[in-house]
Design a protein around this motif. Structure first.
Motif, short mmCIF file in Angstrom:
data_model
loop_
_atom_site.label_atom_id
_atom_site.label_comp_id
_atom_site.label_asym_id
_atom_site.label_seq_id
_atom_site.Cartn_x
_atom_site.Cartn_y
_atom_site.Cartn_z
N VAL A 69 -9.78 -12.09 3.75
CA VAL A 69 -10.95 -11.21 3.69
C VAL A 69 -10.93 -10.25 4.88
O VAL A 69 -11.19 -9.05 4.75
CB VAL A 69 -12.25 -12.05 3.69
N LEU A 70 -10.62 -10.78 6.06
CA LEU A 70 -10.52 -9.93 7.24
C LEU A 70 -9.42 -8.89 7.08
O LEU A 70 -9.58 -7.73 7.48
CB LEU A 70 -10.25 -10.79 8.48
N PHE A 71 -8.29 -9.29 6.51
CA PHE A 71 -7.19 -8.35 6.32
C PHE A 71 -7.62 -7.16 5.46
O PHE A 71 -7.24 -6.01 5.74
CB PHE A 71 -6.00 -9.05 5.68
N SER A 72 -8.43 -7.41 4.45
CA SER A 72 -8.88 -6.30 3.60
C SER A 72 -9.68 -5.28 4.40
O SER A 72 -9.56 -4.07 4.18
CB SER A 72 -9.71 -6.83 2.43
N ALA A 73 -10.48 -5.77 5.35
CA ALA A 73 -11.25 -4.85 6.21
C ALA A 73 -10.36 -4.19 7.24
O ALA A 73 -10.54 -3.01 7.58
CB ALA A 73 -12.38 -5.62 6.89
N ILE A 74 -9.37 -4.93 7.73
CA ILE A 74 -8.46 -4.39 8.75
C ILE A 74 -7.67 -3.20 8.21
O ILE A 74 -7.56 -2.16 8.88
CB ILE A 74 -7.52 -5.50 9.25
N VAL A 75 -7.10 -3.33 7.02
CA VAL A 75 -6.28 -2.23 6.48
C VAL A 75 -7.14 -1.01 6.20
O VAL A 75 -6.68 0.13 6.39
CB VAL A 75 -5.48 -2.65 5.23
N ARG A 76 -8.38 -1.22 5.76
CA ARG A 76 -9.27 -0.07 5.54
C ARG A 76 -9.57 0.64 6.86
O ARG A 76 -9.50 1.87 6.95
CB ARG A 76 -10.57 -0.51 4.87
N ALA A 77 -9.89 -0.14 7.89
CA ALA A 77 -10.21 0.46 9.18
C ALA A 77 -8.99 1.13 9.81
O ALA A 77 -9.13 2.11 10.55
CB ALA A 77 -10.76 -0.61 10.12
N ALA A 78 -7.79 0.61 9.51
CA ALA A 78 -6.56 1.19 10.06
C ALA A 78 -6.08 2.40 9.26
O ALA A 78 -5.11 3.04 9.64
CB ALA A 78 -5.46 0.13 10.08
N GLY A 79 -6.76 2.70 8.16
CA GLY A 79 -6.38 3.84 7.35
C GLY A 79 -5.07 3.64 6.61
O GLY A 79 -4.32 4.61 6.39
N VAL A 80 -4.79 2.40 6.21
CA VAL A 80 -3.54 2.07 5.53
C VAL A 80 -3.77 2.07 4.03
O VAL A 80 -4.60 1.30 3.53
CB VAL A 80 -3.00 0.70 5.98
N ALA A 81 -3.05 2.90 3.32
CA ALA A 81 -3.17 2.96 1.86
C ALA A 81 -2.41 1.80 1.23
O ALA A 81 -1.45 1.27 1.80
CB ALA A 81 -2.62 4.29 1.34
N ARG A 82 -2.83 1.41 0.04
CA ARG A 82 -2.22 0.24 -0.61
C ARG A 82 -0.74 0.46 -0.89
O ARG A 82 0.04 -0.51 -0.86
CB ARG A 82 -2.96 -0.05 -1.93
N ASP A 83 -0.32 1.68 -1.14
CA ASP A 83 1.10 1.91 -1.43
C ASP A 83 1.96 1.99 -0.17
O ASP A 83 3.16 2.22 -0.24
CB ASP A 83 1.29 3.17 -2.28
N GLU A 84 1.35 1.76 1.00
CA GLU A 84 2.11 1.77 2.25
C GLU A 84 2.63 0.39 2.64
O GLU A 84 3.39 0.28 3.60
CB GLU A 84 1.24 2.30 3.40
N TYR A 85 2.23 -0.64 1.92
CA TYR A 85 2.67 -1.98 2.31
C TYR A 85 2.82 -2.87 1.09
O TYR A 85 2.29 -2.59 0.01
CB TYR A 85 1.68 -2.60 3.31
N LEU A 86 3.57 -3.95 1.28
CA LEU A 86 3.73 -4.99 0.27
C LEU A 86 2.85 -6.17 0.64
O LEU A 86 2.83 -6.61 1.79
CB LEU A 86 5.19 -5.45 0.19
#
Length: 321
Positions: A69-86
């Motif tokens: 759950v925290l990771f989902s908030a972390i990637v949003r705050a970091a500006g990481v798009a879903r297609d940037e990571y596996l």
């Protein structure tokens, strides 16, 4: 300062290409300040790490965990798009449902992490004998056909069980396991380096090296407050006793113990990615320095120099889990 990007390797025979490093959670985000976790993930992405393991290490029925759950908030705050990571998730046989298989468990994991699919799912330890392997293979094929997963693998299964999965998949004409997540370090080598798994590597399967620092001991610590994984062969005290010598060798090679421990895992030709955790940007950067050590010293020299630290040689059965 400009850094070369982290190299990439293919996961088995799948379409997935991953960075040679995967950033694990192991509930790390639960213990970090949120802004520090955001900086960590942003730095990892910028340095070329593409695979993030957010599988929660809590069986169904265990107390709730919130790393994903925290990771989902972390990637949003970091500006990481879903297609940037596996995204790599864990599935547990303890949560297998006789009607839906892994589907409800996976849907719950994806809901918590805020994603529509997992690029990779890894099945947890094989601790049940009342679930047919054919049912597992066919259920994962359904999840793949529905676009919920792209590839799958297993965690610490025996080579014979993996071979059975591959045979079932071949006979059914569906995707089989592409990767085996195994304990692999300078101290624990017998299973990944043994003949049973060598046959699987020849078939195109990949390895994800995990527990590469033995909970911190191979990073140079002689004691740790961290939860450490299980101890096949009962060799942990031998590993602890070897820490001073391993620290000395790392210094001779111009690196840190953590860098040498990680660099070793990349010398195995089947390794597609090495999984480690980091709780700060500084620790991440230090771990990434293992690439420089590997390139400077060379794979053959590293394997030769760490040979005395192979603690489970002739202790652990290469066919074992």
């Amino acid at each position: 300062m400009t850094h070369p990007p982290v190299p990439r390797r293919r996961i088995g025979t799948s379409e997935l290409e991953t960075s040679v490093f995967a950033l694990g959670s192991w509930h790390i985000y639960d213990r970090m300040h949120f802004e520090d976790a955001v900086q960590l993930v942003r730095t990892a992405i910028d340095r070329g790490i593409t695979l993030f393991d957010v599988g929660v290490y809590a069986m169904p029925g265990s107390p709730p965990a919130f790393t994903d759950v925290l990771f989902s908030a972390i990637v949003r705050a970091a500006g990481v798009a879903r297609d940037e990571y596996l995204l790599s998730e864990k599935l547990w046989l303890e949560g297998w449902d006789e009607h839906t298989g892994f589907r409800s468990q996976l849907n719950g994991a994806l809901f918590r992490v805020g994603a529509e699919h997992a690029d990779l799912v890894v099945l947890g330890d094989l601790r049940r004998d009342d679930v047919a392997l054919r049912d597992i293979v066919l259920n994962l094929a359904e999840l793949s056909a529905d676009g919920l997963i792209r590839a799958w693998g297993v965690n610490n299964w025996s080579a014979s069980s993996v071979q059975e999965l591959l045979d079932i998949a071949a006979s059914e004409g569906v995707p089989g396991p592409e990767i085996a997540q195994l304990k692999y370090s300078v101290s624990r080598r017998s299973i990944p380096d043994g003949l049973p798994f060598a046959r699987l590597w020849e078939r195109g399967m990949s390895m994800q090296a995990s527990d590469v620092m033995e909970g911190g001991y191979l990073a140079g610590k002689i004691s740790t407050q961290r939860e450490v994984g299980r101890d096949p062969g009962g060799i942990r005290q031998r590993i602890i006793d070897d820490v001073p010598g391993f620290v000395s060798l790392a210094g001779q090679l111009g690196g840190t113990p953590a860098q040498l421990a990680i660099a070793f895992t990349l010398t195995h030709p089947a390794t597609s990615t090495t999984l480690f955790g980091a709780s700060s940007v500084a620790q991440l950067e230090t771990n990434l320095g293992s690439l420089e050590l590997l390139n400077r010293v060379g794979a053959a020299e590293i394997r030769a120099r760490v040979e005395p630290f192979w603690a489970d040689r002739d202790v652990v059965d290469p066919e074992g889990p």
